[in-house]
Design a protein around this motif. Structure first.
Motif, PDB file in Angstrom:
ATOM      1  N   PHE A  36      30.073  84.691  91.357  1.00 22.48           N
ATOM      2  CA  PHE A  36      31.188  85.097  92.206  1.00 22.48           C
ATOM      3  C   PHE A  36      32.260  84.032  92.088  1.00 22.48           C
ATOM      4  CE2 PHE A  36      33.610  84.948  96.144  1.00 22.48           C
ATOM      5  CZ  PHE A  36      33.954  86.288  96.304  1.00 22.48           C
ATOM      6  N   THR A  74      31.780  88.673  89.236  1.00 24.54           N
ATOM      7  CA  THR A  74      32.707  89.262  90.204  1.00 24.54           C
ATOM      8  C   THR A  74      33.805  88.248  90.490  1.00 24.54           C
ATOM      9  OG1 THR A  74      30.935  90.529  91.240  1.00 24.54           O
ATOM     10  CG2 THR A  74      32.931  90.180  92.547  1.00 24.54           C
ATOM     11  N   ASP A 133      37.273  87.805  92.868  1.00 27.70           N
ATOM     12  CA  ASP A 133      38.161  88.290  93.920  1.00 27.70           C
ATOM     13  C   ASP A 133      39.340  87.332  94.031  1.00 27.70           C
ATOM     14  OD1 ASP A 133      36.868  90.632  94.657  1.00 27.70           O
ATOM     15  OD2 ASP A 133      35.592  89.633  96.123  1.00 27.70           O
ATOM     16  N   TRP A 139      29.132  90.754  98.124  1.00 28.42           N
ATOM     17  CA  TRP A 139      28.629  90.329  96.821  1.00 28.42           C
ATOM     18  C   TRP A 139      27.148  89.959  96.902  1.00 28.42           C
ATOM     19  CZ3 TRP A 139      26.922  85.425  95.252  1.00 28.42           C
ATOM     20  CH2 TRP A 139      26.701  85.298  93.887  1.00 28.42           C
TER      21      TRP A 139
END
Length: 107
Positions: A40, A73, A75, A100
């Motif tokens: 992440f 991922t 963001d 997540w």
């Protein structure tokens, strides 16, 4: 959280003398060795410590197969390096990380 104290400094970049700091190879290796690993990345558009597009560039150039890229991922936040100092962004970051984690745990 320690920032800019004797516990953090002096930074040691001796392993990167004469070149930029690059940990992409280590990340790629870790992801290939552990196919269940998930990543992440919370990226601030106005980050001066870790330039926004530099982080994107690293992710885009990991050289991973598409199946592994699904494990990454990213963001984005309208903030700098510490988006959590803004209450609204801290709440959003917290929600994004929780989502997540739930997704990573269910895979």
């Amino acid at each position: 959280y320690e920032i800019l104290t004797g516990k953090v400094r002096p930074w040691d970049y001796s392993g990167f003398e004469g070149r930029y700091v690059d940990v992409a190879g280590r990340l790629r290796s870790a992801m290939v060795q552990n196919p269940r690993m998930r990543v992440f990345m919370a990226s601030g558009y106005f980050d001066l410590a870790t330039p926004h597009f530099a982080a994107d560039y690293v992710i885009d150039h990991l050289g991973l197969e598409p199946d592994f890229m699904k494990h990454v991922t990213v963001d984005y936040y309208p903030a700098g390096h510490m988006m959590y100092v803004n209450d609204a962004l801290r709440i959003r970051l917290s929600e994004d990380v929780r989502r997540w984690l739930r997704g990573a745990a269910s895979e």
